[in-house]
Design a protein around this motif. Sequence first.
Motif, PDB file in Angstrom:
ATOM      1  N   ALA A  26       0.843  -1.207   0.000  1.00 55.30           N
ATOM      2  CA  ALA A  26       0.000   0.000   0.000  1.00 55.30           C
ATOM      3  C   ALA A  26       0.879   1.258   0.000  1.00 55.30           C
ATOM      4  O   ALA A  26       0.585   2.251  -0.690  1.00 55.30           O
ATOM      5  N   TYR A  27       1.959   1.187   0.775  1.00 52.52           N
ATOM      6  CA  TYR A  27       2.910   2.320   0.851  1.00 52.52           C
ATOM      7  C   TYR A  27       3.579   2.536  -0.511  1.00 52.52           C
ATOM      8  O   TYR A  27       3.644   3.663  -1.026  1.00 52.52           O
ATOM      9  N   GLY A  28       4.043   1.440  -1.115  1.00 53.10           N
ATOM     10  CA  GLY A  28       4.690   1.538  -2.433  1.00 53.10           C
ATOM     11  C   GLY A  28       3.718   2.074  -3.471  1.00 53.10           C
ATOM     12  O   GLY A  28       4.045   2.969  -4.258  1.00 53.10           O
ATOM     13  N   TRP A  75      17.141  -4.676  -0.528  1.00 53.01           N
ATOM     14  CA  TRP A  75      16.267  -5.828  -0.246  1.00 53.01           C
ATOM     15  C   TRP A  75      15.278  -5.551   0.890  1.00 53.01           C
ATOM     16  O   TRP A  75      14.342  -6.317   1.073  1.00 53.01           O
ATOM     17  N   ASN A  76      15.492  -4.501   1.674  1.00 53.94           N
ATOM     18  CA  ASN A  76      14.640  -4.361   2.874  1.00 53.94           C
ATOM     19  C   ASN A  76      13.229  -3.841   2.556  1.00 53.94           C
ATOM     20  O   ASN A  76      12.294  -4.103   3.302  1.00 53.94           O
ATOM     21  N   PHE A  77      13.087  -3.096   1.444  1.00 51.54           N
ATOM     22  CA  PHE A  77      11.767  -2.664   0.972  1.00 51.54           C
ATOM     23  C   PHE A  77      11.709  -2.948  -0.537  1.00 51.54           C
ATOM     24  O   PHE A  77      11.882  -2.044  -1.349  1.00 51.54           O
ATOM     25  N   PRO A  78      11.448  -4.207  -0.909  1.00 54.33           N
ATOM     26  CA  PRO A  78      11.593  -4.601  -2.328  1.00 54.33           C
ATOM     27  C   PRO A  78      10.570  -3.968  -3.250  1.00 54.33           C
ATOM     28  O   PRO A  78      10.750  -3.952  -4.455  1.00 54.33           O
ATOM     29  N   ALA A 136       8.514  -0.727  -2.228  1.00 57.75           N
ATOM     30  CA  ALA A 136       8.377   0.733  -2.078  1.00 57.75           C
ATOM     31  C   ALA A 136       9.619   1.518  -2.505  1.00 57.75           C
ATOM     32  O   ALA A 136       9.498   2.660  -2.966  1.00 57.75           O
ATOM     33  N   MET A 137      10.814   0.905  -2.352  1.00 53.85           N
ATOM     34  CA  MET A 137      12.007   1.663  -2.746  1.00 53.85           C
ATOM     35  C   MET A 137      12.098   1.809  -4.261  1.00 53.85           C
ATOM     36  O   MET A 137      12.788   2.701  -4.766  1.00 53.85           O
ATOM     37  N   ILE A 138      11.387   0.919  -4.983  1.00 58.44           N
ATOM     38  CA  ILE A 138      11.357   1.043  -6.452  1.00 58.44           C
ATOM     39  C   ILE A 138      10.310   2.082  -6.862  1.00 58.44           C
ATOM     40  O   ILE A 138      10.588   2.994  -7.642  1.00 58.44           O
ATOM     41  N   THR A 139       9.107   1.946  -6.286  1.00 59.22           N
ATOM     42  CA  THR A 139       8.026   2.842  -6.745  1.00 59.22           C
ATOM     43  C   THR A 139       8.307   4.300  -6.388  1.00 59.22           C
ATOM     44  O   THR A 139       7.912   5.194  -7.126  1.00 59.22           O
ATOM     45  N   ARG A 140       8.990   4.532  -5.268  1.00 61.47           N
ATOM     46  CA  ARG A 140       9.169   5.948  -4.925  1.00 61.47           C
ATOM     47  C   ARG A 140      10.261   6.626  -5.755  1.00 61.47           C
ATOM     48  O   ARG A 140      10.422   7.844  -5.705  1.00 61.47           O
ATOM     49  N   LYS A 141      10.980   5.823  -6.542  1.00 57.17           N
ATOM     50  CA  LYS A 141      11.894   6.407  -7.529  1.00 57.17           C
ATOM     51  C   LYS A 141      11.230   6.407  -8.913  1.00 57.17           C
ATOM     52  O   LYS A 141      11.277   7.393  -9.642  1.00 57.17           O
ATOM     53  N   MET A 162      20.812   9.985  -3.230  1.00 56.52           N
ATOM     54  CA  MET A 162      21.422   8.924  -2.430  1.00 56.52           C
ATOM     55  C   MET A 162      20.670   8.849  -1.105  1.00 56.52           C
ATOM     56  O   MET A 162      20.695   9.812  -0.330  1.00 56.52           O
ATOM     57  N   GLU A 163      20.020   7.724  -0.866  1.00 58.93           N
ATOM     58  CA  GLU A 163      19.330   7.532   0.418  1.00 58.93           C
ATOM     59  C   GLU A 163      20.103   6.446   1.139  1.00 58.93           C
ATOM     60  O   GLU A 163      20.005   5.261   0.806  1.00 58.93           O
ATOM     61  N   LEU A 164      20.921   6.862   2.111  1.00 58.51           N
ATOM     62  CA  LEU A 164      21.961   5.970   2.649  1.00 58.51           C
ATOM     63  C   LEU A 164      21.694   5.589   4.107  1.00 58.51           C
ATOM     64  O   LEU A 164      20.571   5.655   4.581  1.00 58.51           O
ATOM     65  N   PHE A 186      11.540  -2.417  15.926  1.00 59.25           N
ATOM     66  CA  PHE A 186      11.436  -3.824  15.538  1.00 59.25           C
ATOM     67  C   PHE A 186      10.698  -4.069  14.227  1.00 59.25           C
ATOM     68  O   PHE A 186      10.574  -5.216  13.810  1.00 59.25           O
ATOM     69  N   ARG A 187      10.187  -3.005  13.560  1.00 58.00           N
ATOM     70  CA  ARG A 187       9.540  -3.287  12.286  1.00 58.00           C
ATOM     71  C   ARG A 187      10.608  -3.819  11.329  1.00 58.00           C
ATOM     72  O   ARG A 187      11.782  -3.432  11.401  1.00 58.00           O
ATOM     73  N   ASN A 188      10.185  -4.745  10.491  1.00 59.15           N
ATOM     74  CA  ASN A 188      11.113  -5.377   9.549  1.00 59.15           C
ATOM     75  C   ASN A 188      12.333  -5.954  10.280  1.00 59.15           C
ATOM     76  O   ASN A 188      13.450  -5.924   9.762  1.00 59.15           O
ATOM     77  N   GLN A 204      15.402  -3.923  10.317  1.00 58.44           N
ATOM     78  CA  GLN A 204      16.175  -3.738   9.078  1.00 58.44           C
ATOM     79  C   GLN A 204      15.591  -2.613   8.227  1.00 58.44           C
ATOM     80  O   GLN A 204      15.171  -2.812   7.094  1.00 58.44           O
ATOM     81  N   THR A 205      15.538  -1.451   8.803  1.00 59.04           N
ATOM     82  CA  THR A 205      15.000  -0.278   8.117  1.00 59.04           C
ATOM     83  C   THR A 205      15.947   0.881   8.380  1.00 59.04           C
ATOM     84  O   THR A 205      16.395   1.063   9.514  1.00 59.04           O
ATOM     85  N   CYS A 206      16.225   1.660   7.354  1.00 68.31           N
ATOM     86  CA  CYS A 206      17.211   2.727   7.529  1.00 68.31           C
ATOM     87  C   CYS A 206      16.756   3.783   8.542  1.00 68.31           C
ATOM     88  O   CYS A 206      17.578   4.511   9.085  1.00 68.31           O
ATOM     89  N   VAL A 207      15.434   3.866   8.786  1.00 64.08           N
ATOM     90  CA  VAL A 207      14.948   4.847   9.768  1.00 64.08           C
ATOM     91  C   VAL A 207      14.600   4.196  11.114  1.00 64.08           C
ATOM     92  O   VAL A 207      14.019   4.840  11.985  1.00 64.08           O
ATOM     93  N   CYS A 208      14.940   2.929  11.297  1.00 67.78           N
ATOM     94  CA  CYS A 208      14.700   2.271  12.594  1.00 67.78           C
ATOM     95  C   CYS A 208      15.498   2.971  13.692  1.00 67.78           C
ATOM     96  O   CYS A 208      16.653   3.367  13.466  1.00 67.78           O
ATOM     97  N   ILE A 218       7.257   7.697  10.481  1.00 67.17           N
ATOM     98  CA  ILE A 218       7.309   8.984   9.778  1.00 67.17           C
ATOM     99  C   ILE A 218       7.139   8.861   8.264  1.00 67.17           C
ATOM    100  O   ILE A 218       6.968   9.856   7.584  1.00 67.17           O
ATOM    101  N   SER A 219       7.192   7.628   7.740  1.00 68.18           N
ATOM    102  CA  SER A 219       7.216   7.470   6.280  1.00 68.18           C
ATOM    103  C   SER A 219       5.861   7.800   5.669  1.00 68.18           C
ATOM    104  O   SER A 219       4.834   7.307   6.130  1.00 68.18           O
ATOM    105  N   ASN A 220       5.869   8.600   4.628  1.00 63.44           N
ATOM    106  CA  ASN A 220       4.623   8.987   3.965  1.00 63.44           C
ATOM    107  C   ASN A 220       4.939   9.510   2.567  1.00 63.44           C
ATOM    108  O   ASN A 220       5.905  10.242   2.386  1.00 63.44           O
ATOM    109  N   PRO A 245       8.890  14.697   2.186  1.00 60.23           N
ATOM    110  CA  PRO A 245      10.229  14.536   1.593  1.00 60.23           C
ATOM    111  C   PRO A 245      11.118  13.635   2.449  1.00 60.23           C
ATOM    112  O   PRO A 245      11.599  14.043   3.500  1.00 60.23           O
ATOM    113  N   PHE A 246      11.350  12.424   1.986  1.00 60.02           N
ATOM    114  CA  PHE A 246      12.158  11.440   2.705  1.00 60.02           C
ATOM    115  C   PHE A 246      13.613  11.611   2.280  1.00 60.02           C
ATOM    116  O   PHE A 246      13.926  11.620   1.093  1.00 60.02           O
ATOM    117  N   GLY A 247      14.526  11.717   3.255  1.00 60.78           N
ATOM    118  CA  GLY A 247      15.944  11.810   2.901  1.00 60.78           C
ATOM    119  C   GLY A 247      16.772  12.321   4.056  1.00 60.78           C
ATOM    120  O   GLY A 247      16.228  12.728   5.088  1.00 60.78           O
TER     121      GLY A 247
END
Length: 483
Positions: free
Chosen positions: A111-113, A157-160, A162-167, A255-257, A283-285, A288-292, A446-448, A452-454
Motif C-alpha cells: 500500500a505504501y509503495g 532488499w529491505n523494501f523490495p 516501495a524503494m522502487i516505486t518511490r523512484k 542517495m538515500e543511505l 522492531f519493524r522489519n 532492518q529499516t534505515c529509519v529504525c 514517519i514514512s509517507n 520529503p524522505f531523505g
Amino acid sequence: MTQLKDPALLHTRCYINGQWLDADSGRTITVSNPATGETIGSVPDMGAAEAERAVAAAQAALPAWRALTAKQRSQVLRRWFDLMMESQEELATLLTLEQGKPLAESRGEIAYGASYIEWYAEEAKRVYGDTIPGPAPDKRILVLKQPVGVCAAITPWNFPNAMITRKAAPALASGCTFVIRPASQTPFSALAIAALAERAGIPAGVFNVITGSSREIGRVLTESDTVKKFSFTGSTAVGRQLQAQCASTIKKTSMELGGNAPFIVFDDADLDAAVSGAIACKFRNAGQTCVCANRIYVQSGVYDEFVRKFAQAAGYLKVGNGLESGTECGPLIDEAALSKVEEHLADALAHGGEVVAGGARHPAGKLFFQPTVIRHAHAGMKVAREETFGPLAPVFRFENEADVLQQANATEYGLAAYCYTRSLGTATRMMEGLVYGMVGINTGVISNEAAPFGGVKQSGIGREGGKYGLDEYLATKYVMLAV
Ligand SMILES: O=CCCC(=O)O
C-alpha cells in the motif's frame, strides 16, 4: 510458489524493452526464503551487455513517453496503482516469501509503495514552471521544468516494492524513462511490479528491470552518458562508491543511505506512547529499516520504568515465519546480518551493557534473532556509532536537553530522529536542533508518500516523496525572451 493466486505475477526473467529475457550467458541467481532457507526460484544473472541494452531501450522509448501530455501519463500511472492495489495480497505474499517480513507489514509496504504511484499520478499534472519579471521592458524570463531523460536506480532488499516505486513513479510522472536493478535477494517483487507496468499499458522501454551483477550493472548505470539521473538506496559505503562513479558524467544523483537514528524520551513524555512508538520504530522489519531507532535515549527520571515496560513489550513480540498469522518479527536477511547483531551485542556486553530482553538467536530458524533490549548503553559501544540493522535496542541514559542533543548528533549519519515529550518548548528545540533530514515528534512512524524522505550528512543527498521528489527528475531551464 503455490501460494500465489495470480501465478503470472511470478516472473523469472528480466523485463527489458517490453520483453521477458534471460541472461546472454544463460546464468541465473537462486533466490531463497530467509525464513526457511527453501529455494523460491531463480532470476537471470545479467551483466554489462544487457545493462547497456536496457539503457538503450530506455533512451529509445524516451521521446514518445516525454511527448505524452501530463494527463496521459497520469492516467497510465493511475492504472498501475489500481493494479498494484488489486494484487496487494499476492504482492505481499511474494514480498514476505523473498524478504521475510511479516505478512501484515508486507501488505503495508504494498500500500505504501502503491501510494507513491498514486501520488505522482496526480502530481504529474502539476509540473509548474515560473515567469519572472524581466530586466527590461522588452524582456521576459521564463523557467521551464523538463524531464531529465533516462534515469536508473539500484534498490535494496529491505523494501523490495516501495524503494522502487518511490523512484520510478516520479521519474515516469515527469516524462523520464527508467532502468532498475533490484537487490539479488528480492528480485521477484521488482519483476512483479514490471508485470503490472506491462498490464497497465506502460510502453515498452519506459520501465525496465535488470537483475544480476551489482558491480557490472552498477558500473553501466552510473557511468553511461545516456543515463542522466541515478538514484540509490542502500549503505553509505556503497553509496559513496556509486556517487564517485556518477561523477565521471556529472550525473544528477539521489542517495538515500545509512542511518543511526536516535529515539529520545524525556521525563515528561507519555511513557506508554513512547514504548509503543519505540517498539514499532525499532522492531519493524526485524530492525532492518534505515529509519529504525538505533539508539534509544531515555531521561534519568523515567529510565528504569521505560526499560521495564519496553523490555516487556519486546519480549511479547511473536517471532516466526512472516507467512504465519500473528507473526510480528521475521528473520534477518542473511547470516552476515545476524552476525552483525551478535557482534554488536557482544561488544555492548563487554562494555558493561546488560540484557533485559532476548539476547540470543531464536529457535524459529537459522536467521532468526530474539527482539533484544540492553540497558546501561553508553557512547563507548559499537551500537552508539554503527547502524546495527537488526532487532537489538540499546537504551542510553541522559540528564538534560543539551546532553542528549550532543549525544544524538554525535554521528556522521543524519537520516531520521525521534523525540517524545509533552513540552512544546522541548519539542521545538529538538526538532530544530537535531541534525537530521527527518524528525518524528511523539511518533515512531514517519514514512509517507507526501513527505520529503531523505537525509543530511553522510545519510545522503536528495529527497523522495512529495513535490520535492518530483524535482529530482526534472531539469530547470531558464529562457530569456526578448519580445
Ligand atoms: O529503509 C528505508 C525506507 C524506509 C521507509 O521508507 O520507511
